[in-house]
Write a protein that holds these residues in place. Structure first.
Motif, PDB file in Angstrom:
ATOM      1  N   ARG A 158       0.836  -1.207   0.000  1.00 42.22           N
ATOM      2  CA  ARG A 158       0.000   0.000   0.000  1.00 42.22           C
ATOM      3  C   ARG A 158       0.871   1.257   0.000  1.00 42.22           C
ATOM      4  O   ARG A 158       0.713   2.155   0.835  1.00 42.22           O
ATOM      5  CB  ARG A 158      -0.908   0.015   1.226  1.00 42.22           C
ATOM      6  N   GLN A 199      -3.008  12.779  -3.284  1.00 40.45           N
ATOM      7  CA  GLN A 199      -4.265  12.306  -2.669  1.00 40.45           C
ATOM      8  C   GLN A 199      -5.180  11.688  -3.730  1.00 40.45           C
ATOM      9  O   GLN A 199      -5.788  10.641  -3.503  1.00 40.45           O
ATOM     10  CB  GLN A 199      -5.004  13.472  -1.996  1.00 40.45           C
ATOM     11  N   ALA A 225      -3.972   8.311  -4.773  1.00 43.57           N
ATOM     12  CA  ALA A 225      -4.297   7.304  -3.742  1.00 43.57           C
ATOM     13  C   ALA A 225      -5.732   6.831  -3.892  1.00 43.57           C
ATOM     14  O   ALA A 225      -6.024   5.627  -3.818  1.00 43.57           O
ATOM     15  CB  ALA A 225      -4.073   7.905  -2.354  1.00 43.57           C
ATOM     16  N   TYR A 234      -4.349   9.028   1.050  1.00 42.39           N
ATOM     17  CA  TYR A 234      -3.156   9.575   1.709  1.00 42.39           C
ATOM     18  C   TYR A 234      -3.713  10.630   2.665  1.00 42.39           C
ATOM     19  O   TYR A 234      -4.284  11.639   2.235  1.00 42.39           O
ATOM     20  CB  TYR A 234      -2.198  10.199   0.683  1.00 42.39           C
ATOM     21  N   TRP A 280       3.684   8.873   7.631  1.00 38.67           N
ATOM     22  CA  TRP A 280       3.208   8.345   6.358  1.00 38.67           C
ATOM     23  C   TRP A 280       4.295   8.194   5.315  1.00 38.67           C
ATOM     24  O   TRP A 280       4.022   7.856   4.170  1.00 38.67           O
ATOM     25  CB  TRP A 280       2.046   9.241   5.845  1.00 38.67           C
ATOM     26  N   LEU A 284      -0.289   4.492   2.202  1.00 40.27           N
ATOM     27  CA  LEU A 284      -1.702   4.835   2.059  1.00 40.27           C
ATOM     28  C   LEU A 284      -2.500   4.034   3.078  1.00 40.27           C
ATOM     29  O   LEU A 284      -2.005   3.058   3.643  1.00 40.27           O
ATOM     30  CB  LEU A 284      -2.191   4.519   0.640  1.00 40.27           C
TER      31      LEU A 284
END
Ligand code: 2HG
Ligand code: ZN
Length: 473
Positions: A104, A118, A121, A128, A162, A212
């Motif tokens: 991921r 984003q 993702a 994200y 992250w 993610l």
């Protein structure tokens, strides 16, 4: 002199895009602080890691200082180039490099905008989760440089949680692949984490691997009007205990007035001193009821004066606009920005002391408070009166910030919660980090960058005479 210097770079990297027009120097030499007059040597826009290596090697030989540059939405001056530096803009390196479903992990070039990452993702059914208002223009590299926080830290934490791995070009032009997506990696110093939040002083982040996660359950947003600062932390305690919060943000009446003057819809007929935007999971009847019950009880107890729970996505977006639109709505006043944090437990006392301090020290200025109160993070924007010279204004705000820094030190807080130190907070770093810590940071920086070419003058002074081009030539 500049021209022949740059000819050397052109000769070395014939394909490299270089900009030297006055408008480009102006555009790439500043960030959102608008306090320094841009004066870079030139703007390099590499398209590959190899080009970044070539630039750094050349700069290192020529002792030209480098300012790594993303979306320049920073608020602390970290991306300012006002001293003959070579700006290395990552804007051409803005692609998604791949997605690994097992891990991921979304691999991206550092110049990609947060919003684009984003969106990428979501194409894989994941998110994200780092998010904030500048999402459309800030770059992932910039969020790494400052360990950016934002509006959902309360649930997901900061950027550093992250980043599964990153690729760094060091000041000597070496490429380091840090952590390589490993969940577990107990093999000594975590250089990836050292680079996150280093504000471009340890090298140039050229690629990142982003972890993610699952999309959150359906949420809803409420706006609450509060009668006092004291109520703020009590309401937070109640809502945190009874709902699954993904955001708990606050703003004052002054902040609201600016956003409304900027075009947002006034939410209530009456004015109130404080407002909270809270987002919570609302995927079941039970959770929706819990929100209504908590709201009713807080209203009854006088902790909340008024409120609205969004009935549609459009209404939720309108409520969020009241919070997210603040920075833009006050931008024309060239605000002096404080971005401070304390532990949640220290917040009530710190708030009371800070409120008294600022009321006493800033009787003449419009002071706009807002922020991520659920993370212990306050944004205090002091607006410059139109008639006042910026230098005088900054000097006065600097004096008061020194007092604020003392209050932060007493409360064990930080002079920068999420914007970074850059140039703006540098004089106050010692309120947050001990002399021993600062000395270690300085030594670490020297190990990574002995020639002192990586974003000199930012974050901390190294004590050496930085070989900034123009000073040594
Ligand atoms: C926000 O929370 C940003 O909206 C900007 O961190 C804060 O403008 C500011 O001071
Ligand atoms: Zn913020």
């Amino acid at each position: 002199m500049n021209a022949s210097l740059l000819d050397g770079l052109r000769g070395r990297l014939p394909e490299l895009a270089l900009k030297t027009a006055a408008a480009d120097l102006e555009y790439y030499g500043r960030d959102w602080t608008r306090r320094w007059t841009p004066a870079p040597l030139a703007i390099a826009l590499p398209s590959s890691v190899e080009e970044v290596q070539g630039i750094v090697r050349w700069a290192s030989e020529q002792r030209v200082a480098i300012v790594p540059s993303g979306g320049r939405t920073g608020l602390s001056g970290g991306a300012v180039a006002a001293n003959g530096e070579l700006v290395v803009s990552l804007e051409k390196m803005n692609r998604v490099l791949g997605f690994d479903a097992d891990d991921r992990i979304l691999a991206v070039q550092a110049g990609i905008a947060l919003e684009a990452a984003q969106a990428a993702a979501r194409e894989h059914g994941l998110i994200y989760p780092v998010d904030f208002a500048a999402r459309g223009s800030c770059s992932i590299g910039g969020t790494i440089a400052t360990n950016a926080g934002g509006i959902r830290v309360i649930r997901y934490g900061n950027t550093r949680n992250w980043i599964a791995g990153l690729t760094l070009v060091t000041a000597s032009g070496e490429v380091l692949e840090l952590n390589r997506g490993l969940v577990k990696n107990s093999s000594g110093y975590d250089l990836r984490q050292l680079v996150i939040g280093a504000e471009g002083t340890l090298g140039i982040v050229v690629q990142a691997q982003l972890w993610l996660t699952d999309a959150p359950p359906e949420s809803n947003t409420m706006l609450l009007a509060l009668p006092s600062f004291e109520a703020l932390m009590r309401v937070f305690g109640v809502l945190r205990a009874r709902l699954q919060l993904s955001a708990f943000e606050f703003l004052t009446d002054k902040a609201l007035a600016h956003v409304v003057a900027h075009g947002a819809q006034k939410p209530f007929d009456e004015d109130h001193p404080f407002y909270v935007v809270a987002e919570f999971d609302a995927d079941t009847e039970e959770k929706r009821d819990a929100a209504l019950t908590a709201f009713g009880e807080l209203l009854e107890a006088g902790q909340v004066a008024d409120g609205v729970i969004a009935q549609s996505d459009a209404q939720a977006a309108a409520l969020w606009r009241l919070r997210e639109g603040i920075t833009e709505s006050v931008a024309r006043y060239v605000p002096y920005k404080n971005d401070v944090s304390v532990r949640i437990g220290a917040m009530p006392d710190f708030l009371a002391q800070t409120q008294a301090l600022l009321a006493q020290e800033y009787p003449q200025f419009d002071v706009v408070w807002f922020g991520h109160i659920g993370d212990g993070n306050l944004h205090i924007n002091v607006l410059k009166p139109d008639a006042m010279e910026n230098a005088d204004f900054v000097r006065e705000c600097g004096r008061v910030t020194a007092l604020l820094a003392e209050a932060l030190q007493r409360h064990g807080g930080s002079i920068s919660a999420e914007h970074g130190i850059g140039l703006v907070k540098k004089p106050y770093l010692s309120s947050t980090r001990s002399a021993a810590e600062v000395a270690l940071m300085r030594s670490i920086r020297h190990v990574f960058d002995p020639a002192g070419i990586m974003n000199p003058h930012k974050l901390l002074d190294t004590g050496s005479t930085h070989p900034v081009y123009g000073e040594t030539a």
